[in-house]
Scaffold this motif. Sequence first.
Motif, short mmCIF file in Angstrom:
data_model
loop_
_atom_site.label_atom_id
_atom_site.label_comp_id
_atom_site.label_asym_id
_atom_site.label_seq_id
_atom_site.Cartn_x
_atom_site.Cartn_y
_atom_site.Cartn_z
N GLU A 48 30.32 -22.30 -3.95
CA GLU A 48 28.82 -22.31 -4.49
C GLU A 48 28.18 -23.15 -3.30
O GLU A 48 28.41 -24.42 -3.03
N GLY A 49 26.85 -22.62 -2.86
CA GLY A 49 26.10 -23.27 -1.95
C GLY A 49 26.33 -22.82 -0.38
O GLY A 49 25.87 -23.56 0.24
N PHE A 50 27.53 -22.19 -0.39
CA PHE A 50 28.18 -21.87 0.99
C PHE A 50 27.65 -20.24 1.10
O PHE A 50 27.67 -19.55 0.45
N HIS A 51 27.70 -19.88 2.57
CA HIS A 51 27.81 -18.71 2.93
C HIS A 51 28.59 -18.62 4.11
O HIS A 51 28.62 -19.45 5.01
N ARG A 52 29.27 -17.23 4.39
CA ARG A 52 30.24 -17.13 5.46
C ARG A 52 29.65 -16.10 6.54
O ARG A 52 28.85 -15.03 5.89
N LEU A 53 29.64 -16.77 7.73
CA LEU A 53 28.93 -15.85 8.83
C LEU A 53 29.96 -15.44 9.83
O LEU A 53 30.84 -16.27 10.38
N ASN A 54 29.89 -14.08 10.15
CA ASN A 54 30.74 -13.36 11.19
C ASN A 54 30.15 -13.70 12.61
O ASN A 54 29.30 -13.30 13.00
N ALA A 55 30.97 -14.60 13.38
CA ALA A 55 30.47 -14.98 14.75
C ALA A 55 30.93 -14.02 15.87
O ALA A 55 30.65 -13.92 17.00
N ALA A 56 31.76 -12.85 15.27
CA ALA A 56 32.46 -11.97 16.41
C ALA A 56 31.43 -10.76 16.71
O ALA A 56 31.34 -9.62 16.39
N CYS A 57 30.36 -11.13 17.59
CA CYS A 57 29.41 -10.10 17.57
C CYS A 57 28.68 -10.50 19.11
O CYS A 57 29.02 -11.66 19.67
N ARG A 58 27.90 -9.95 19.39
CA ARG A 58 27.11 -9.94 20.74
C ARG A 58 26.40 -11.28 20.48
O ARG A 58 25.71 -11.67 19.42
N ARG A 59 26.10 -12.05 21.58
CA ARG A 59 25.36 -13.45 21.59
C ARG A 59 23.90 -13.06 21.33
O ARG A 59 23.42 -13.76 20.47
N ALA A 60 23.41 -11.95 21.64
CA ALA A 60 22.04 -11.51 21.27
C ALA A 60 21.98 -11.37 19.72
O ALA A 60 20.93 -11.61 19.16
N THR A 61 22.69 -10.78 19.08
CA THR A 61 22.82 -10.53 17.33
C THR A 61 22.89 -11.95 16.91
O THR A 61 22.18 -12.30 15.92
N LEU A 62 23.78 -12.68 17.59
CA LEU A 62 23.86 -14.09 16.84
C LEU A 62 22.78 -14.91 17.00
O LEU A 62 22.12 -15.42 16.12
N GLU A 63 22.16 -14.99 18.08
CA GLU A 63 20.96 -15.59 18.35
C GLU A 63 19.80 -15.15 17.54
O GLU A 63 18.99 -15.79 16.80
N GLU A 64 19.62 -13.90 17.28
CA GLU A 64 18.87 -13.16 16.44
C GLU A 64 18.74 -13.67 14.94
O GLU A 64 18.02 -14.12 14.14
#
Length: 390
Positions: free
Chosen positions: A363-379
């Motif tokens: 609770e209070g957390f979220h999971r983010l997938n960083a295996a993407c293009r840098r441009a996608t992550l930046e956005e």
Amino acid sequence: MKYDFDEFVDRTGTHGMKWERTEALFGEKDLLPLWVADMDFRGPAPVIEALARRAELGLYGYTHRPDSLLEAFGAWMEKRHQWKIESDWICWSPGVIPALTAAIQTFTEPGDRVIIQPPVYPPFFKVVTENGRELVTNPLMQRDGRYEIDFEDLEAKFRTTGAKLLILCSPHNPVGRVWTRDELERLEAICAAYGALIVSDEIHADLVYAPHRHIPLAALSERAASRTILCHSPSKTFNMAGLQAAYIVIPDKGLRTAFNKTMAKGHHTMSNTFSIVGSESAYREGGEWLEQCLAYIEANIDYAIGYMENYIPQIKVTKPEGTYLLWLDCRGLGLSTTDLKLLLLRKAKVALNDGLSFGPEGEGFHRLNAACRRATLEEGLKRIRDAVYS
């Protein structure tokens, strides 16, 4: 060869869950998908070429698993994880979760207790409860942002519940821990003392960052090997989950025979033609791609952590030791569970995995997938920043 992980790959029309089902699953339009553990990168060139050659043949009939596939997997395990395995230890499953299900059905009875360690991959909960077993949790402890196993609680749970089996996530999804040899030996010793088997989900074993090193649980000792059902797969390593293949290593003959009997009862005996071709080519020739991919993802992770520290310090994240998943501690935003979800979905327009799906501890957390293009992550990060401060 040099791979381009900044390349945009249009997945429209591919029926991919990540990009085509996000709106239906999250209930919002125009979301940037940073959720399911699915990379946005093309796989290794040798795999693509091998699959294309096989597809061009035009015959897709029943296919057996050749000895060369088992040899390729064994060579990969020896080279990457310094563990020499025998070909006859290797069992097959269409995925790790079906293997967990088969293990529970094989080695426990309805009503038996099974231990998991939340916050943890959501299907772990379901494979226990949906098979009529009783769920026992041994929550991980968080110390200065780093998660550890609560060994005192683990021993107490075995002592008081008589649990027959523990499902280990190694490396751990979602918190990114790569368990040390000392931690694994202590866990194995407790399980052995109470006569419990261990099913070790090691699907992220190849996604580890220096100086950390993954240690296969069954490689610890002869005793560990005799009590472990180890689950491995090329799906996360090489971004080929859609080919549906997992390799289950069971050194003990009795356990292996029983497991295979259960798989046969469910008629899970035939492999997808392309999973065989893809797996063998990946294990034989995918190492160069993986090394470059890991370097790119680690740079993404470092970028994301730096961005959070500089622009959204209310959200804390500890660098994962393994996996390509970031476990975002959003409690510093001071929002309720509902308001946090609305912030991310309706204001930021990003799709992340809600921490509550990994257990109450999330609770209070979220999971983010960083295996993407840098441009996608930046956005995605910019969207979150703008939503927090708007």
